[in-house]
Design a protein around this motif. Structure first.
Motif, PDB file in Angstrom:
ATOM      1  N   THR A  13       0.855  -1.180   0.000  1.00 10.65           N
ATOM      2  CA  THR A  13       0.000   0.000   0.000  1.00 10.65           C
ATOM      3  C   THR A  13       0.894   1.234   0.000  1.00 10.65           C
ATOM      4  O   THR A  13       2.030   1.195   0.497  1.00 10.65           O
ATOM      5  N   PHE A  14       0.366   2.299  -0.564  1.00  9.35           N
ATOM      6  CA  PHE A  14       1.069   3.569  -0.598  1.00  9.35           C
ATOM      7  C   PHE A  14       0.125   4.680  -0.179  1.00  9.35           C
ATOM      8  O   PHE A  14      -1.092   4.495  -0.172  1.00  9.35           O
ATOM      9  N   LEU A  15       0.695   5.823   0.151  1.00 13.01           N
ATOM     10  CA  LEU A  15      -0.077   6.993   0.556  1.00 13.01           C
ATOM     11  C   LEU A  15      -0.199   7.965  -0.610  1.00 13.01           C
ATOM     12  O   LEU A  15       0.628   7.971  -1.529  1.00 13.01           O
ATOM     13  N   LEU A  16      -1.208   8.814  -0.544  1.00 14.78           N
ATOM     14  CA  LEU A  16      -1.472   9.768  -1.618  1.00 14.78           C
ATOM     15  C   LEU A  16      -0.268  10.649  -1.952  1.00 14.78           C
ATOM     16  O   LEU A  16      -0.054  10.998  -3.102  1.00 14.78           O
ATOM     17  N   ASN A  17       0.505  11.022  -0.961  1.00 10.30           N
ATOM     18  CA  ASN A  17       1.604  11.956  -1.211  1.00 10.30           C
ATOM     19  C   ASN A  17       2.942  11.260  -1.466  1.00 10.30           C
ATOM     20  O   ASN A  17       3.967  11.924  -1.572  1.00 10.30           O
ATOM     21  N   ASP A  18       2.960   9.932  -1.589  1.00 10.84           N
ATOM     22  CA  ASP A  18       4.193   9.234  -1.948  1.00 10.84           C
ATOM     23  C   ASP A  18       4.611   9.649  -3.357  1.00 10.84           C
ATOM     24  O   ASP A  18       3.764   9.888  -4.224  1.00 10.84           O
ATOM     25  N   ILE A  19       5.895   9.720  -3.582  1.00  6.71           N
ATOM     26  CA  ILE A  19       6.438  10.152  -4.862  1.00  6.71           C
ATOM     27  C   ILE A  19       6.540   8.951  -5.814  1.00  6.71           C
ATOM     28  O   ILE A  19       7.020   7.880  -5.442  1.00  6.71           O
ATOM     29  N   VAL A  44      -8.323   4.337  -1.283  1.00  8.80           N
ATOM     30  CA  VAL A  44      -8.837   5.494  -2.014  1.00  8.80           C
ATOM     31  C   VAL A  44      -8.481   5.425  -3.496  1.00  8.80           C
ATOM     32  O   VAL A  44      -8.979   6.208  -4.297  1.00  8.80           O
ATOM     33  N   GLY A  45      -7.588   4.497  -3.853  1.00 16.44           N
ATOM     34  CA  GLY A  45      -7.202   4.378  -5.248  1.00 16.44           C
ATOM     35  C   GLY A  45      -6.363   3.148  -5.497  1.00 16.44           C
ATOM     36  O   GLY A  45      -6.068   2.378  -4.583  1.00 16.44           O
ATOM     37  N   TRP A  46      -5.958   2.991  -6.743  1.00 14.84           N
ATOM     38  CA  TRP A  46      -5.217   1.819  -7.198  1.00 14.84           C
ATOM     39  C   TRP A  46      -4.159   2.300  -8.174  1.00 14.84           C
ATOM     40  O   TRP A  46      -4.444   3.133  -9.028  1.00 14.84           O
ATOM     41  N   ILE A  47      -2.973   1.791  -8.042  1.00 13.39           N
ATOM     42  CA  ILE A  47      -1.876   2.231  -8.894  1.00 13.39           C
ATOM     43  C   ILE A  47      -1.221   1.012  -9.527  1.00 13.39           C
ATOM     44  O   ILE A  47      -1.098  -0.034  -8.884  1.00 13.39           O
ATOM     45  N   LYS A  57       8.152  10.805 -12.821  1.00 14.91           N
ATOM     46  CA  LYS A  57       8.560  10.092 -11.612  1.00 14.91           C
ATOM     47  C   LYS A  57       8.619  10.994 -10.384  1.00 14.91           C
ATOM     48  O   LYS A  57       8.808  10.524  -9.286  1.00 14.91           O
ATOM     49  N   HIS A  58       8.432  12.294 -10.575  1.00 22.89           N
ATOM     50  CA  HIS A  58       8.493  13.215  -9.443  1.00 22.89           C
ATOM     51  C   HIS A  58       7.111  13.621  -8.917  1.00 22.89           C
ATOM     52  O   HIS A  58       7.028  14.340  -7.935  1.00 22.89           O
ATOM     53  N   VAL A  59       6.052  13.162  -9.572  1.00 22.17           N
ATOM     54  CA  VAL A  59       4.707  13.523  -9.125  1.00 22.17           C
ATOM     55  C   VAL A  59       4.287  12.652  -7.955  1.00 22.17           C
ATOM     56  O   VAL A  59       4.813  11.555  -7.746  1.00 22.17           O
ATOM     57  N   LYS A  60       3.307  13.132  -7.214  1.00 21.51           N
ATOM     58  CA  LYS A  60       2.701  12.311  -6.170  1.00 21.51           C
ATOM     59  C   LYS A  60       1.820  11.274  -6.847  1.00 21.51           C
ATOM     60  O   LYS A  60       1.240  11.537  -7.905  1.00 21.51           O
ATOM     61  N   ILE A  61       1.707  10.107  -6.242  1.00 19.91           N
ATOM     62  CA  ILE A  61       0.930   9.053  -6.901  1.00 19.91           C
ATOM     63  C   ILE A  61      -0.549   9.416  -7.014  1.00 19.91           C
ATOM     64  O   ILE A  61      -1.244   8.875  -7.868  1.00 19.91           O
ATOM     65  N   GLU A  62      -1.008  10.343  -6.206  1.00 17.67           N
ATOM     66  CA  GLU A  62      -2.391  10.803  -6.316  1.00 17.67           C
ATOM     67  C   GLU A  62      -2.672  11.311  -7.736  1.00 17.67           C
ATOM     68  O   GLU A  62      -3.783  11.193  -8.240  1.00 17.67           O
TER      69      GLU A  62
END
Length: 120
Positions: A13-19, A44-47, A57-62
């Motif tokens: 799992t990852f958080l919304l603000n993870d890069i 809240v989502g799926w990646i 690669k520098h954006v947040k995963i959100e």
């Protein structure tokens, strides 16, 4: 057969603000190509790795993830049907999240989990 009998409980799992770049590295090291995005323990989502590779690669995963209304959510008590397997094949979907009570992710169902049961 029920989803809970096949699903994988070893998931990331990852958080919304993870890069995104860091997430790609963790996915690679874990030999995973997908993960749930959570907030306060709730999905809240799926990646997927493809989603991340198409973005910066520098954006947040959100900014790169699929939101819940864009993906199929499975329940552990759903049946693993031929129809579900065919949809995964037709849509080239590698995995779905399995969500229990209170929108908490409890596992994943991937094509590899299905292949394991078919092999044995």
């Amino acid at each position: 057969m029920l989803i809970k009998d096949v699903m994988n409980e070893d998931f990331l799992t990852f958080l919304l603000n993870d890069i995104a770049g860091e997430v790609i590295q963790k996915l690679y090291k874990s030999k995973k190509s997908y993960a749930a995005v959570v907030e306060d323990g709730k999905i809240v989502g799926w990646i997927t790795s493809l989603d991340l590779l198409t973005g910066c690669k520098h954006v947040k995963i959100e900014e790169a993830m699929l939101f819940l209304d864009e993906i199929k959510i499975l329940s552990p008590n759903d049946e693993l049907t031929d129809e579900l397997i065919l949809k995964m094949i037709e849509n080239e979907v590698f995995a779905y999240p399995v969500v229990g009570e209170n929108d908490k992710i409890i596992g994943t169902l991937s094509v590899f989990d299905i292949l394991k049961i078919l092999k044995y």
